[in-house]
Motif scaffolding. Structure first.
Motif, short mmCIF file in Angstrom:
data_model
loop_
_atom_site.label_atom_id
_atom_site.label_comp_id
_atom_site.label_asym_id
_atom_site.label_seq_id
_atom_site.Cartn_x
_atom_site.Cartn_y
_atom_site.Cartn_z
N LEU A 3 4.97 10.52 3.78
CA LEU A 3 4.55 9.97 2.49
C LEU A 3 5.68 10.08 1.47
O LEU A 3 5.91 9.16 0.67
N GLU A 4 6.39 11.20 1.49
CA GLU A 4 7.51 11.38 0.57
C GLU A 4 8.57 10.32 0.80
O GLU A 4 9.10 9.72 -0.13
N ASP A 5 8.86 10.04 2.08
CA ASP A 5 9.84 9.01 2.40
C ASP A 5 9.37 7.65 1.89
O ASP A 5 10.15 6.86 1.36
N ARG A 6 8.08 7.39 2.04
CA ARG A 6 7.56 6.08 1.64
C ARG A 6 7.60 5.93 0.11
O ARG A 6 7.95 4.87 -0.41
N LEU A 30 -1.65 3.33 -2.72
CA LEU A 30 -2.16 2.46 -1.67
C LEU A 30 -1.01 1.80 -0.92
O LEU A 30 -1.00 1.73 0.31
N ASP A 31 -0.03 1.32 -1.69
CA ASP A 31 1.15 0.72 -1.05
C ASP A 31 1.81 1.71 -0.10
O ASP A 31 2.25 1.36 1.00
N ALA A 32 1.89 2.95 -0.55
CA ALA A 32 2.53 3.97 0.28
C ALA A 32 1.76 4.19 1.56
O ALA A 32 2.33 4.25 2.66
N ALA A 33 0.42 4.30 1.46
CA ALA A 33 -0.40 4.59 2.64
C ALA A 33 -0.39 3.41 3.61
O ALA A 33 -0.25 3.59 4.83
N VAL A 34 -0.55 2.21 3.08
CA VAL A 34 -0.55 1.03 3.95
C VAL A 34 0.83 0.82 4.55
O VAL A 34 0.99 0.61 5.76
N GLY A 35 1.87 0.90 3.69
CA GLY A 35 3.22 0.70 4.19
C GLY A 35 3.65 1.77 5.17
O GLY A 35 4.32 1.49 6.17
N TRP A 36 3.22 2.99 4.91
CA TRP A 36 3.55 4.08 5.81
C TRP A 36 2.84 3.89 7.15
O TRP A 36 3.43 4.07 8.23
#
Length: 771
Positions: A239-242, A260-266
Motif C-alpha cells: 500500500l505504501e508503494d502504491r 480506493l485508487d490505491a486498493a484497486v491499483g494495488w
C-alpha cells in the motif's frame, strides 16, 4: 413517512450477499432525510458503500410503503432513451406505450411507493428529467437515488456517504473493535481465513490498514482478500508503494478516492500480467458474462483460449469478479463491480484497445443472435430464453455500440432482427425501438436490411403501429421480388395474415396464412411453420372454422417432435380455446391454459401469458360469470399491457372480451363488475398471473399459503433461510450440506412456486410462513 395501509409487502429488492457492518449514523441520517424529503440522493466515490446503504435502508422501511419498495439497477444502462422502459419493466407496469414516462406518471399517480435508483451517474441527465416528472405527478412517491454526482432536481436532498469510521491516531489500540472499518476488515478476512482474529500481535497493523484505506469499504474488502497469500506487514508495504506512485500529480484527489485508487491499483498490480490483461478486456461486458463469452471476446493476443478459465478463477479468488451460481438451465455467471470494471476500462483505453474489444464484443453477440435463430426452436428453447434474458445488458451494449459507430447499422440489424421472438416475448417496445433505429442506420437494400424490415414490421403490427408496419412490409415485398426468394414470400404471407387477423379480415387472413404454411414447409423453416399454424388456429377459431382443432394439433405435435417446450404453450392455448368453446369442457380448457402459463413462467414470456390469461377470462365468464371472472378480465388487461401490447383492444379479440363482459354484467350488475374489473386491472403482473392460476390470496393475489404443501420439509426449511437473507453458501454451512445441494433445493423452490428470484421467496416466506 406516512403510515402504510394494510397490504402484503410488495416490490423488488436484491438479496444482500454479504453481512452489513456498522453505518448506524449513516442509516439514521438516511432515514431522517428520506422521511422529510421526497428525493434523497446518496453521493460519494465508487466503493464507498452507497448501494449497500440504500439497500439496507430500503429493506428497513419497506413495510412503510403500501405499494412496495422497488430497486432499479442502472449501471449497465447507456441509452438514456431506454430509462423509462427500464423503470416500467422493473415496476411491472400495467401499461407500457410509446411514451413510457407518461405511463409511469399515470401508474404512480396514486401509489405510495419507494423507488431506489442505483448508479444514476451513467444516465444522470435523463434521470434528473424523469425524476422531476414523476415526483410532480405522484405526490406519494419517494425516490432514493445513488450517484457519484447530485442530480440537480428541485427539492433534492443530498447525503454524502462517508467512509467507515477508523480509529484516530490518539485512540487507544484496545478500542479498535469499536470502529466500523476494523469490524468490516476483520469480517471479510474471516471469509477467506476463518481462523483470523484481531489480537495483541496484529491489532496495530489492522488499524494501520484501515487508516491507510480511509475506511472505504471496497478498498478494505480488496485488501482483505489478499490475506490468503500475504501478511499484514506485506499488505502495508505494498500500500505504501502504491500511495507513493499515486502521489505524482494527483495530490488534489480526495483522501477516500486516493485510498480506493490505491486498493484497486494495488490489487491490479498484484494480479499476474495475464490476469490484468483479462481484467481490462472484461470491462467491455455490461451486466456480467459467462465463461463462453469471456473466452470468445477476451482470448488471443497474449491470452490462449484454454487459459481463460484459470484466469477467471484467479480473478474470482481475488474478488475482482464475483461468481453467481448457475442453474439447471444456465452456466455460471460472473460480474464485476462498476468501479472495478471502470478501472479495467481505463487501462484498456490507455493501451488503445477499447475499440478493438468493443468490436469483438459486438461480433460475439452477433454470432449469439445467429445461434438463437438456428437453435431456439428445439430442446434448448427455455435455455435460450433464459440466456438472452441474462445477456440483456450485453445485447443492449452491443447494439448501442453499433448504432453509435458510422457504418455499423447492418451489424445492429444482424443482432436485433434474428432475436425478434425474444423481443416479442417480453421486450416489445425495446425491440421495436432498436429495430427501427437499426433500419434507419442501414439504408442500403440488402438481405440484412430485408430481415430487419420483416422483424420490425412484425413487432410494429403487434404494437398497433399499423402505418409503420405496412411501410416496412411493402419494402420487404419489393426485396423479395428482387431476390426471387421463396422464404421471404412465405414470411410476407405469414405477416400479411397476422395483420389481417388484427384488422378483422379473417377469411383473407386464412388465405394468406395457408400460402405461408405451404411456403415455410417448402423451405424447411420449422419455426415459421409453427408460427403460421398458431395464427391459423387463431383465425379459424374466430371464424368458427372446424379446422382449428387440426391446426392446433399439428402445432402441438411439431413442438413435441422438436422438444420446443416453451412454444408448446401457444399450442396449448389453441387447444384450450377449442376445449372451451367447441366442446364445453371448461375444466379441461382451464387446465390446458394454466399449463401454458406455467410453461411460459420460467422464461417470462409475457406475450404468451397475455393470450392465456385473456382466454381464461373468457372461460370464466362462460362457466361462472361472477365477480372473480370480472376480476380476471381486469387482470388480463394488466398482463397484456405489462408488455406494451394492445391485443386487448383489437378485433376480433375484443369481440370475445365484449361478449364476456356483457355476460358477467348481466349476472352481477354494473357496479360489481366495474369494481372487480378495476381491482384486477390494478394488479401487479405477479398478482394477475396468480389469479389466473388459482393461486391468489384474499389479501394480495400472491401465492396461496397452501402452496407450502408443494414443498418438501427440507425445501420449506431452506425457503425460511432464504427469507432470512442467507446465501446458498451460508445455507449449506447452516445445514451441513454441500453448496450444490443447497443450490438445487433453491432451484426446486423457485420452480414449484413459479418464482424467478430469491426476493420473491423471501416475500412469500414473510407473508405465509411467519404469521
Amino acid at each position: 413517512m406516512a403510515e402504510s395501509r394494510p397490504a402484503a409487502v410488495r416490490g423488488r429488492l436484491p438479496a444482500e450477499l454479504t453481512s452489513f457492518v456498522g453505518r448506524r449514523r449513516a442509516l439514521a441520517d438516511t432515514r431522517r432525510l428520506l422521511s422529510s424529503s421526497r428525493l434523497l440522493t446518496l453521493t460519494g466515490v465508487g466503493g464507498v458503500g452507497k448501494t449497500r446503504l440504500a439497500l439496507r435502508m430500503a429493506a428497513e422501511v419497506r413495510r412503510t410503503f403500501g405499494d412496495g419498495v422497488w430497486f432499479v439497477e442502472l449501471a449497465a444502462l447507456r441509452d438514456p432513451a431506454l430509462l423509462g422502459l427500464t423503470l416500467a419493466q422493473r415496476l411491472e407496469l400495467s401499461r407500457v406505450s410509446a411514451n413510457p414516462t407518461a405511463d409511469l406518471a399515470e401508474y404512480l399517480e396514486d401509489r405510495h411507493l419507494l423507488l431506489v435508483l442505483d448508479n444514476c451517474e451513467q444516465v444522470a441527465e435523463a434521470c434528473a428529467v424523469l425524476v422531476s416528472k414523476l415526483l410532480a405527478a405522484a405526490p406519494q412517491l419517494r425516490i432514493l437515488a445513488t450517484s457519484r454526482h447530485v442530480l440537480g432536481v428541485e427539492g433534492e436532498q443530498v447525503l454524502s456517504v462517508p467512509p467507515l469510521s477508523t480509529p484516530p491516531v490518539e485512540a487507544p489500540v484496545a478500542d479498535a473493535g469499536q470502529y466500523e472499518s476494523v469490524v468490516l476488515f476483520a469480517d471479510r478476512v474471516r471469509a477467506v481465513l476463518p481462523e483470523f482474529v484481531i489480537g495483541e500481535t496484529n491489532r496495530a497493523q489492522v488499524i494501520e490498514v484501515c487508516r491507510r484505506l480511509d475506511g472505504v469499504p471496497l478498498a478494505l474488502e480488496l485488501a482483505a482478500v489478499w490475506m490468503r497469500t500475504l501478511s499484514l506487514s506485506q499488505i502495508l508495504d505494498r500500500l505504501e508503494d502504491r500511495f507513493r506512485l499515486l502521489a505524482t500529480g494527483r495530490q488534489a484527489r480526495p483522501a477516500r478516492q486516493r485510498a480506493l485508487d490505491a486498493a484497486v491499483g494495488w490489487s491490479y498490480d498484484l494480479c499476474s500480467p495475464a490476469e490484468r490483461m483479462l481484467w481490462d478486456r472484461l470491462s467491455v461486458f455490461a451486466g456480467g458474462f459467462d465463461l463462453e463469452g469471456a473466452e470468445e471476446v477476451c482470448s488471443g493476443d497474449g491470452i490462449p483460449c484454454d487459459a481463460v478459465l484459470n484466469l477467471v478463477a484467479g480473478l474470482v479468488d481475488k474478488s475482482i469478479i464475483t461468481r453467481m451460481m448457475g442453474t439447471a438451465h444456465t452456466a455460471a455467471w460472473y460480474d464485476m463491480l462498476t468501479t472495478i470494471g471502470q478501472y479495467g476500462g481505463l487501462r484498456l483505453a490507455e493501451a488503445g484497445q477499447t475499440r478493438e474489444f468493443r468490436f469483438r464484443h459486438r461480433d460475439y453477440y452477433r454470432s449469439l443472435a445467429a445461434r438463437w435463430e438456428a437453435e431456439s426452436f428445439g430442446p434448448r428453447q427455455a435455455d435460450w430464453y433464459l440466456q438472452l434474458r441474462r445477456e440483456h445488458d450485453n445485447l443492449r451494449a452491443a447494439l448501442d455500440f453499433c448504432l453509435a459507430e458510422p457504418g455499423e447499422g447492418p451489424a445492429a440489424l444482424e443482432i436485433a432482427a434474428p432475436i425478434w421472438m425474444f423481443w416479442f416475448a417480453g421486450f416489445l417496445r425495446e425491440g421495436h425501438r432498436y429495430l427501427s433505429r437499426a433500419i434507419d442506420a442501414a439504408p442500403e437494400q440488402t438481405p440484412t436490411r430485408a430481415k430487419g424490415l420483416w422483424a420490425g414490421s412484425y413487432l410494429a403490427s403487434f404494437l398497433d403501429e399499423a402505418e409503420q408496419a405496412t411501410r416496412l412490409l411493402t419494402e420487404y415485398e419489393e426485396l423479395a421480388e428482387r431476390y426471387d426468394d421463396d422464404h421471404m414470400r412465405a414470411r410476407i404471407a405469414e405477416l400479411s395474415g397476422h395483420m389481417l387477423i388484427l384488422q378483422g379480415d379473417l377469411v383473407g387472413a386464412v388465405a394468406q396464412l395457408e400460402r405461408g404454411l405451404v411456403g415455410h414447409r417448402a423451405v424447411g423453416d420449422v419455426q415459421g411453420e409453427f408460427d403460421v399454424l398458431i395464427l391459423l388456429s387463431a383465425a379459424t377459431f374466430f371464424l368458427g372454422d372446424p379446422r382449428v382443432e387440426d391446426f392446433g394439433r399439428q402445432a402441438y405435435e411439431l413442438t413435441e417432435s422438436r422438444g420446443a417446450d416453451s412454444a408448446k404453450g401457444y399450442a396449448l392455448w389453441t387447444i384450450g380455446l377449442v376445449q372451451w368453446r367447441d366442446h364445453n369442457q371448461f375444466d379441461k380448457a382451464t387446465l390446458s391454459l394454466r399449463e401454458s402459463i406455467r410453461l411460459w413462467q420460467p422464461v417470462n414470456d409475457r406475450t404468451g401469458m397475455g393470450f392465456s390469461v385473456q382466454a381464461l377470462s373468457w372461460c370464466a365468464g362462460s362457466d361462472a360469470p361472477d365477480e372473480r371472472a370480472a376480476r380476471l378480465m381486469g387482470a388480463s388487461r394488466a398482463v397484456w399491457r405489462s408488455n406494451g401490447a394492445y391485443v386487448v383492444g383489437m378485433t376480433p379479440y375484443s369481440q370475445f372480451d365484449d361478449q364476456t363482459e356483457q355476460r358477467i354484467r348481466s349476472t352481477v350488475g354494473d357496479e360489481v363488475f366495474d369494481a372487480a374489473f378495476a381491482q384486477g386491472a390494478a394488479y401487479s403482473f405477479e398478482q394477475a398471473v396468480a389469479l389466473a392460476l388459482g393461486e391468489e390470496t384474499e389479501r394480495d393475489g400472491a401465492a396461496k399459503p397452501g402452496m407450502a404443501g408443494r414443498l418438501t420439509r427440507r425445501e420449506l426449511e431452506i425457503a425460511g433461510l432464504v427469507g432470512e437473507g442467507l446465501s446458498n453458501r451460508e445455507i449449506a454451512a447452516r445445514l451441513v450440506i454441500s453448496q450444490r445441494t443447497a443450490e438445487t433445493h433453491v432451484e426446486h423452490i423457485l420452480t414449484k412456486l413459479g418464482f424467478s428470484s430469491r426476493a420473491q421467496i423471501a416475500r412469500w416466506v414473510t407473508d405465509h410462513l411467519e404469521r
